[in-house]
Design a protein around this motif. Sequence first.
Motif, PDB file in Angstrom:
ATOM      1  N   PRO A 166     -38.845 -19.802  -9.303  1.00 47.04           N
ATOM      2  CA  PRO A 166     -39.338 -19.296 -10.591  1.00 47.04           C
ATOM      3  C   PRO A 166     -38.801 -17.893 -10.849  1.00 47.04           C
ATOM      4  O   PRO A 166     -38.631 -17.102  -9.908  1.00 47.04           O
ATOM      5  N   GLN A 167     -38.540 -17.589 -12.118  1.00 47.89           N
ATOM      6  CA  GLN A 167     -37.968 -16.286 -12.468  1.00 47.89           C
ATOM      7  C   GLN A 167     -38.844 -15.477 -13.422  1.00 47.89           C
ATOM      8  O   GLN A 167     -38.740 -14.257 -13.459  1.00 47.89           O
ATOM      9  N   ILE A 168     -39.674 -16.157 -14.210  1.00 43.76           N
ATOM     10  CA  ILE A 168     -40.429 -15.479 -15.265  1.00 43.76           C
ATOM     11  C   ILE A 168     -41.855 -15.218 -14.792  1.00 43.76           C
ATOM     12  O   ILE A 168     -42.592 -16.154 -14.472  1.00 43.76           O
ATOM     13  N   PRO A 169     -42.307 -13.960 -14.757  1.00 40.57           N
ATOM     14  CA  PRO A 169     -43.663 -13.644 -14.281  1.00 40.57           C
ATOM     15  C   PRO A 169     -44.729 -14.123 -15.261  1.00 40.57           C
ATOM     16  O   PRO A 169     -44.493 -14.197 -16.471  1.00 40.57           O
ATOM     17  N   ILE A 170     -45.913 -14.407 -14.750  1.00 36.32           N
ATOM     18  CA  ILE A 170     -46.988 -14.945 -15.572  1.00 36.32           C
ATOM     19  C   ILE A 170     -47.388 -13.983 -16.685  1.00 36.32           C
ATOM     20  O   ILE A 170     -47.753 -14.414 -17.778  1.00 36.32           O
ATOM     21  N   ARG A 171     -47.303 -12.687 -16.447  1.00 31.00           N
ATOM     22  CA  ARG A 171     -47.652 -11.736 -17.509  1.00 31.00           C
ATOM     23  C   ARG A 171     -46.742 -11.932 -18.724  1.00 31.00           C
ATOM     24  O   ARG A 171     -47.212 -11.922 -19.863  1.00 31.00           O
ATOM     25  N   GLN A 172     -45.441 -12.099 -18.495  1.00 33.03           N
ATOM     26  CA  GLN A 172     -44.526 -12.329 -19.609  1.00 33.03           C
ATOM     27  C   GLN A 172     -44.825 -13.663 -20.284  1.00 33.03           C
ATOM     28  O   GLN A 172     -44.800 -13.765 -21.517  1.00 33.03           O
ATOM     29  N   THR A 173     -45.116 -14.687 -19.475  1.00 32.84           N
ATOM     30  CA  THR A 173     -45.433 -16.011 -20.027  1.00 32.84           C
ATOM     31  C   THR A 173     -46.625 -15.930 -20.966  1.00 32.84           C
ATOM     32  O   THR A 173     -46.595 -16.452 -22.092  1.00 32.84           O
ATOM     33  N   LEU A 174     -47.694 -15.288 -20.520  1.00 31.84           N
ATOM     34  CA  LEU A 174     -48.906 -15.195 -21.336  1.00 31.84           C
ATOM     35  C   LEU A 174     -48.681 -14.313 -22.563  1.00 31.84           C
ATOM     36  O   LEU A 174     -49.214 -14.588 -23.637  1.00 31.84           O
ATOM     37  N   GLN A 175     -47.883 -13.251 -22.413  1.00 31.73           N
ATOM     38  CA  GLN A 175     -47.572 -12.405 -23.569  1.00 31.73           C
ATOM     39  C   GLN A 175     -46.803 -13.200 -24.623  1.00 31.73           C
ATOM     40  O   GLN A 175     -47.104 -13.123 -25.820  1.00 31.73           O
ATOM     41  N   ASP A 176     -45.840 -14.001 -24.182  1.00 29.18           N
ATOM     42  CA  ASP A 176     -45.059 -14.821 -25.108  1.00 29.18           C
ATOM     43  C   ASP A 176     -45.934 -15.887 -25.763  1.00 29.18           C
ATOM     44  O   ASP A 176     -45.758 -16.207 -26.947  1.00 29.18           O
ATOM     45  N   LEU A 177     -46.878 -16.446 -25.007  1.00 29.08           N
ATOM     46  CA  LEU A 177     -47.799 -17.439 -25.562  1.00 29.08           C
ATOM     47  C   LEU A 177     -48.711 -16.808 -26.608  1.00 29.08           C
ATOM     48  O   LEU A 177     -48.915 -17.379 -27.693  1.00 29.08           O
ATOM     49  N   LEU A 178     -49.244 -15.644 -26.308  1.00 26.15           N
ATOM     50  CA  LEU A 178     -50.105 -14.947 -27.267  1.00 26.15           C
ATOM     51  C   LEU A 178     -49.326 -14.588 -28.532  1.00 26.15           C
ATOM     52  O   LEU A 178     -49.815 -14.772 -29.657  1.00 26.15           O
ATOM     53  N   ASN A 179     -48.100 -14.116 -28.370  1.00 32.65           N
ATOM     54  CA  ASN A 179     -47.281 -13.776 -29.536  1.00 32.65           C
ATOM     55  C   ASN A 179     -46.943 -15.018 -30.365  1.00 32.65           C
ATOM     56  O   ASN A 179     -46.839 -14.940 -31.600  1.00 32.65           O
ATOM     57  N   TYR A 180     -46.766 -16.156 -29.686  1.00 37.88           N
ATOM     58  CA  TYR A 180     -46.532 -17.410 -30.403  1.00 37.88           C
ATOM     59  C   TYR A 180     -47.708 -17.713 -31.327  1.00 37.88           C
ATOM     60  O   TYR A 180     -47.507 -18.046 -32.510  1.00 37.88           O
ATOM     61  N   TRP A 181     -48.928 -17.590 -30.813  1.00 34.20           N
ATOM     62  CA  TRP A 181     -50.091 -17.888 -31.657  1.00 34.20           C
ATOM     63  C   TRP A 181     -50.301 -16.818 -32.718  1.00 34.20           C
ATOM     64  O   TRP A 181     -50.756 -17.120 -33.827  1.00 34.20           O
ATOM     65  N   ARG A 182     -49.977 -15.578 -32.422  1.00 40.67           N
ATOM     66  CA  ARG A 182     -50.083 -14.528 -33.442  1.00 40.67           C
ATOM     67  C   ARG A 182     -49.176 -14.855 -34.639  1.00 40.67           C
ATOM     68  O   ARG A 182     -49.523 -14.531 -35.785  1.00 40.67           O
ATOM     69  N   ALA A 183     -48.067 -15.514 -34.372  1.00 42.07           N
ATOM     70  CA  ALA A 183     -47.135 -15.873 -35.453  1.00 42.07           C
ATOM     71  C   ALA A 183     -47.504 -17.191 -36.122  1.00 42.07           C
ATOM     72  O   ALA A 183     -46.937 -17.523 -37.171  1.00 42.07           O
ATOM     73  N   ASN A 184     -48.452 -17.931 -35.541  1.00 36.23           N
ATOM     74  CA  ASN A 184     -48.720 -19.288 -36.047  1.00 36.23           C
ATOM     75  C   ASN A 184     -50.174 -19.567 -36.405  1.00 36.23           C
ATOM     76  O   ASN A 184     -50.543 -20.728 -36.584  1.00 36.23           O
ATOM     77  N   VAL A 185     -50.991 -18.538 -36.525  1.00 33.85           N
ATOM     78  CA  VAL A 185     -52.367 -18.747 -37.018  1.00 33.85           C
ATOM     79  C   VAL A 185     -52.507 -18.099 -38.381  1.00 33.85           C
ATOM     80  O   VAL A 185     -51.721 -17.285 -38.779  1.00 33.85           O
TER      81      VAL A 185
END
Length: 320
Positions: free
Chosen positions: A301-320
Amino acid sequence: MKRVLITGITGFVGSHLAEYLLDQEGVEVYGLKRWRSSLRNIEHLIERLKLIDGDLRDFKSMIKVIDTVRPDIIHHLAAQSYVLTSYDAPIDTIETNVCGTINLLEAVRQAGIDPVIHICSSSEVYGQVDPKYVPIKEDTPFRPASPYAVSKVGEDMVGYFYYTAYKLKTIRSRMFTHTGPRRGEVFVESSFAKQIAEIEKGLREPVLYVGNLNSIRTFLDVRDAVRAYWLLVNKCSPGEVYNIGGNETMSIGEMLDLLLSMSPSKSKIKVQVDPARLRPADVTLQIPDCSKFKEATGWEPQIPIRQTLQDLLNYWRANV
């Protein structure tokens, strides 16, 4: 050119896999979709994909799909993948995941082609594991704890049967918890991220509803997951099964705290247990041993969980 067929291409993992494969040389990407499936996850890829309508539960449909595409590689990702939904619709879950897989593999067999076939099983087949079996190896006994998990045991064994009986080049993966942008809102970390995004925009009261926060999970970024899947079909052995998972382990509560730490609204958000989010039988300890897969492929694995969760949160910020 290698023809790669992805079942479930419109889904969370399928869309990320398509995105990854389109950047590989010498690959044509075909996607199986149902006529009513939303194309939202692959809108940005449509012009580069070759989509074909079909339904796993319709054998004649699968014969047509396989005869049309005649793939060199198949990533079989399509499934009824929601654990809670499987309690309400166990028959549909079994039909889609088990019978649908049989239809796909039988269509391949009858077509007389010889593709490498990735059967996407699940860590849920292990169920509630005795702590003495943790970290979980591929030979850990099955203890499925939901209709979804039972269906994945069936799918897993169907894949093995078609290898032993007919020599189809099936390779089974048992993926542990994975997440990232486009994750369905019915999954825990995505539900939390969506609720936080809605609270930030004033679309709901500052109450975040949760289920069991004590379960332990090892998290993996979906972009690391699809990279693993491509290595699987290129470097791993037919007939074998491989655990794939991340290397960052925490409770669901700790994962929620990490998500909340990323929000300017964290101080006003109240966390409340919603009984409807609690499963009749929960799986509370899932930590993988992925050494077999890593030794076969060199993957990490290369991507840390903090980045994963930040990207997930930003995805929902753009889609709600």
